[in-house]
Enzyme design. Structure first.
Site, PDB file in Angstrom:
ATOM      1  N   ASP A 103       0.965  -1.246  -0.240  1.00  0.00           N
ATOM      2  CA  ASP A 103       0.204   0.025   0.207  1.00  0.00           C
ATOM      3  C   ASP A 103       0.987   0.865   0.033  1.00  0.00           C
ATOM      4  OD1 ASP A 103      -2.691   1.759   0.747  1.00  0.00           O
ATOM      5  OD2 ASP A 103      -1.117   2.329   2.533  1.00  0.00           O
TER       6      ASP A 103
ATOM      7  N   TYR B 187       3.514   9.817   0.847  1.00  0.00           N
ATOM      8  CA  TYR B 187       4.563   8.686   1.945  1.00  0.00           C
ATOM      9  C   TYR B 187       6.198   9.231   1.459  1.00  0.00           C
ATOM     10  CZ  TYR B 187       0.439   6.347   2.910  1.00  0.00           C
ATOM     11  OH  TYR B 187      -0.667   5.626   3.084  1.00  0.00           O
TER      12      TYR B 187
ATOM     13  N   LYS C 100      -2.200   6.504  -4.106  1.00  0.00           N
ATOM     14  CA  LYS C 100      -2.564   7.014  -3.617  1.00  0.00           C
ATOM     15  C   LYS C 100      -2.827   8.462  -4.091  1.00  0.00           C
ATOM     16  CE  LYS C 100      -3.726   4.612   0.282  1.00  0.00           C
ATOM     17  NZ  LYS C 100      -1.946   4.541   0.466  1.00  0.00           N
TER      18      LYS C 100
ATOM     19  N   HIS D  37      -7.093   9.300  -1.942  1.00  0.00           N
ATOM     20  CA  HIS D  37      -6.246   9.387  -0.679  1.00  0.00           C
ATOM     21  C   HIS D  37      -7.570   9.954   0.227  1.00  0.00           C
ATOM     22  CE1 HIS D  37      -2.376   8.323   1.685  1.00  0.00           C
ATOM     23  NE2 HIS D  37      -3.546   8.394   2.091  1.00  0.00           N
TER      24      HIS D  37
END
Ligand SMILES: NC(=O)c1ccc[n+]([C@@H]2O[C@H](COP(=O)([O-])OP(=O)(O)OC[C@H]3O[C@@H](n4cnc5c(N)ncnc54)[C@H](OP(=O)(O)O)[C@@H]3O)[C@@H](O)[C@H]2O)c1
Length: 333
Positions: free
Chosen positions: A53, A58, A87, A120
């Protein structure tokens, strides 16, 4: 030791394609560097993980891409054995931005296509990385059906372009889904949502399952090390719940393992995160071992605390009363 693929249960998406019943999260938060997360991804592929994921926000996709390339080049796996999600972040909701964001994630992850691409959060509100919980971006605004649909149409274009196999939503509520699903040409294959024993979202879970939308559960262990800005004094930790501790003792496992077994047996796909090899091996192998009993599943179902941990307060707009406004807790948007 590698957990045999044949032993890892799979879930079936609405078009019949399969997805592993468990994946690995990749949000290193403020604690782990991109290199550490990428190393964990390499190790996790070796021990049998196939679902990862990812997300542009990130900040580690270019590192994780090297882990994928390594495993693909050394023959550990073929691309079609992996199931990679990413995302689009909230600052890329404008016209044309979703394609740019997806293309950037693909370049960073060094892939030709994604398996699943998520929106997201369902609004364009974003905050500076690492900001305080009470900071507000003056550009933030409440959810808008038309804004969301313009993002979703760009997501649908990505499927038509072959850049992702499936598209999904994240951090949604039933009122928002009721408003947008009738307007979607392509229905979401999956919805990512917070799910752990202290926050089970039974109505949203049922709503998705009834519509053949796969629930993917984030923070499956209750995210014990989430950033301070995401903590409030009333938060309940899943691994500290007496019901979970008692069941863990009965099975001679860590409470985190009970959370993962519960998630898989209930039918959501958990995506636990850790860079600790012993822990991520255990998180995967536990789904092939002794199951929780029906009675234990019932005890956990009844222990739900309706305690949301990722409240999203940093996404609030000026004039919003509190984080509950983001989640339509009164049943309306
Ligand atoms: N869509 C969204 O908006 C959204 C939001 C949040 C998260 N996510 C995704 O969900 C993933 C998981 O969420 P999360 O990392 O916040 O929470 P989590 O997986 O519930 O919790 C991670 C924590 O659990 C601990 N842990 C993991 N396995 C363990 C084990 N076997 N025994 C004991 N402790 C264990 C780790 O400790 P150590 O670090 O000490 O090993 C880590 O601190 C993220 O990485 C991200 O991919 C998505």
């Amino acid at each position: 030791m590698m957990t045999s693929q044949q032993m890892i249960p799979v879930k079936t998406l609405s078009n019949g394609m399969s997805i592993p019943c468990i994946g690995m999260g990749t949000f290193g938060s403020d604690r782990f560097s991109p290199e550490q997360v990428a190393n964990a991804v390499s190790g996790a592929i070796k021990c049998g993980y196939r679902l990862f994921d990812c997300a542009s926000v990130y900040g580690n996709e270019s590192y994780i891409g090297k882990s994928f390339t390594g495993a693909l080049n050394d023959g550990t796996i073929e691309r079609d054995e992996l199931f990679i999600t990413s995302k689009v972040w909230n600052d890329m909701h404008g016209k044309g931005d979703v394609l740019i964001s997806c293309t950037k994630s693909l370049k960073d992850l060094k892939l030709d296509y994604l398996d699943l691409y998520f929106v997201h959060w369902p609004f364009p509100n974003y905050h500076a990385p690492g900001c305080a919980g009470d900071s507000r971006n003056p550009d933030s605004k409440p959810f808008s059906v038309s804004d969301f649909i313009s993002v979703w149409q760009q997501m649908e274009d990505l499927v038509d372009l072959g850049l992702t196999k499936f598209i999904g939503m994240s951090n949604m509520t039933i009122p928002k889904l009721e408003a947008v699903l009738p307007l979607c040409k392509i229905q979401p294959a999956a919805i990512e949502m917070e799910l752990h024993p202290a926050f089970q979202q039974p109505e949203l879970f049922k709503y998705c399952v009834e519509r053949e939308i796969l629930p993917i559960g984030f923070c499956p262990i209750g995210s014990p090390s989430r950033p301070e800005r995401d903590k409030t004094p009333d938060d309940i930790s899943a691994i500290d719940m007496p019901e979970i501790i008692k069941i863990a003792k009965a099975h001679n496992v860590h409470p985190a393992i009970v959370c993962i077994k519960w998630a898989v047996q209930r039918g959501q796909v958990p995506i636990p995160f850790t860079v600790d090899e012993v822990k991520y091996r255990r998180n995967l192998s536990c789904v092939t071992e002794e199951s929780l009993t029906e009675e234990e599943m019932q005890i956990i179902a009844q222990a739900d605390k309706n305690c949301r941990l990722i409240k999203g307060q940093v996404f609030l707009w000026e004039g919003a009363k509190g984080w509950e406004d983001l989640w339509d807790t009164d049943g309306t948007i």
